[in-house]
Motif scaffolding. Sequence first.
Motif, short mmCIF file in Angstrom:
data_model
loop_
_atom_site.label_atom_id
_atom_site.label_comp_id
_atom_site.label_asym_id
_atom_site.label_seq_id
_atom_site.Cartn_x
_atom_site.Cartn_y
_atom_site.Cartn_z
N HIS A 77 53.20 6.42 71.94
CA HIS A 77 52.02 6.55 71.69
C HIS A 77 51.61 5.03 71.65
O HIS A 77 50.52 4.80 72.26
N HIS A 78 52.24 4.11 70.85
CA HIS A 78 51.85 2.95 71.09
C HIS A 78 52.97 2.07 70.35
O HIS A 78 53.91 2.33 69.96
N VAL A 79 52.70 0.50 70.64
CA VAL A 79 53.53 -0.32 69.99
C VAL A 79 52.55 -1.15 69.29
O VAL A 79 51.63 -1.60 69.59
N LEU A 108 43.54 -1.81 64.86
CA LEU A 108 42.65 -1.96 66.00
C LEU A 108 43.64 -1.27 67.13
O LEU A 108 44.72 -1.64 67.20
N TYR A 109 43.22 -0.37 68.02
CA TYR A 109 43.89 -0.03 69.15
C TYR A 109 43.19 -0.19 70.47
O TYR A 109 42.05 -0.40 70.69
N VAL A 110 44.18 -0.94 71.27
CA VAL A 110 43.45 -1.64 72.37
C VAL A 110 44.60 -1.03 73.63
O VAL A 110 45.70 -0.54 73.37
N ASP A 141 55.88 -4.76 65.08
CA ASP A 141 56.02 -3.88 63.73
C ASP A 141 56.45 -2.50 63.87
O ASP A 141 57.19 -2.16 63.02
N HIS A 142 55.98 -1.78 64.69
CA HIS A 142 56.54 -0.46 65.00
C HIS A 142 56.23 0.21 66.32
O HIS A 142 55.45 -0.48 67.04
N PHE A 143 57.01 1.34 66.49
CA PHE A 143 56.60 2.21 67.70
C PHE A 143 56.18 3.45 67.09
O PHE A 143 56.20 3.85 66.04
N ASN A 144 55.27 4.33 67.83
CA ASN A 144 54.70 5.37 67.37
C ASN A 144 54.63 6.33 68.75
O ASN A 144 54.47 5.69 69.86
N CYS A 145 55.39 7.46 68.40
CA CYS A 145 55.89 8.17 69.76
C CYS A 145 55.24 9.77 69.57
O CYS A 145 55.14 10.19 68.53
N VAL A 185 55.99 0.27 56.08
CA VAL A 185 55.69 1.83 56.12
C VAL A 185 56.54 2.36 57.44
O VAL A 185 56.99 3.56 57.10
N HIS A 186 56.60 1.87 58.32
CA HIS A 186 57.52 2.31 59.52
C HIS A 186 58.02 1.30 60.52
O HIS A 186 57.63 0.29 60.71
N ASP A 187 59.27 1.90 61.13
CA ASP A 187 59.68 1.11 62.20
C ASP A 187 59.38 2.07 63.47
O ASP A 187 58.94 1.60 64.61
N ILE A 222 48.47 -0.60 72.69
CA ILE A 222 48.74 -1.53 71.72
C ILE A 222 48.10 -1.44 70.42
O ILE A 222 46.70 -1.45 70.51
N GLU A 223 48.57 -1.37 69.18
CA GLU A 223 48.06 -1.47 67.91
C GLU A 223 48.22 -2.81 67.21
O GLU A 223 49.12 -3.40 67.52
N ILE A 224 47.17 -3.15 66.87
CA ILE A 224 47.07 -4.53 66.13
C ILE A 224 47.04 -4.19 64.57
O ILE A 224 46.10 -3.42 64.24
FE FE2 Z 1 50.76 2.46 64.67
#
Ligand code: FE2
Length: 326
Positions: free
Chosen positions: A210-212, A253-255, A150-154, A196-198, A263-265
């Motif tokens: 930060h996460h995928v 959820l963040y794991v 769904d997205h990357f967060n940096c 909401v975001h890529d 990784i975010e679910i």
């Molecule tokens: Fe996220």
Amino acid sequence: MTLPKPVLYPPFNIVRLSHVELAVTDLAKSRAFYVDTLGLQVTDEDKDTIYLRALEERGHHCIVLRKSGQAEARDLGFKVYSEEDLDKAEHFFKGKGLPVEWVERPYQSRTFRTHDPHGIPLEFYSKMERLPPIHQKYALYKGVKPLRIDHFNCFSPNVDESVAFYNEIGFRVTEYTEDNETGKLWAAWTHRKGGVHDIAFTNGKGPRLHHVAFWVPTPLNIIDLLDLMATTGWVGNIERGPGRHGISNAFFLYVRDPDNHRIEIYCSDYQTVDPDLEPIRWDLKDPQRQTLWGAPAPRSWFEEGSTFANAKVREPELAAQPIIAP
Ligand SMILES: [Fe+2]
């Protein structure tokens, strides 16, 4: 801070985020996490590499796990509409004085890599090998039943600069967090594909990944994953959640994977395709910004991330503090 005006006709056309390569130190452990626990599907593997796709995806891979002596994040992959867009993208990055290197990537047609002005490694391509659909092969649905990346967060050392750059190549801001005292952006969520975001940016030591995030069918899949992780030796890898975000309204959820890649679910954000969609502003000190139900994120969530290969990390220019769990 005034957000830049959306660029509705960008210099080249990006469809969506596509994939990421993660360098991992123990491929067998990573396989146990991504395949046996999360439920991603192996599309190819050898002794050094595992290619994975999620259940709705027709492209060959959304994550490439590569064995390495050191865990790190590598290129963030984006798909463009056509070969012509790829040539236009090359022209754009060269015009910005950014390096363009054409590379061989298995299962992808012509691909070039570059980086953004802060050093986030990026790669662009237009065609990836297409695989038969498996979204109705329900016998394959395991783990959290991941449907698609769904997205990357940096982490960004200057979110205003990140937004200015990605805005120019057509990413539109859907939600943003402002620091009231300085008027500067603390975080921003930007999209190409109509969610909401890529890619999102969070103020912090950066650039770092930060996460995928992976989209799943329902919040109940997240509860099932928690039960599975809690009873199969992964309880220490559960970092934050479950909960509902204020920003994006998504259930989350963040794991952490065996190398601490986050990784975010993610489930149930909203449609953002209108070209005149008004971005939603949040105050950094709003306790419902991170989690609608009010619970703040732990310190690790604000401080830890994956370094990018060959990217020089620097301190953020903005010192504003979010609300951190005690
Ligand atoms: Fe996220």
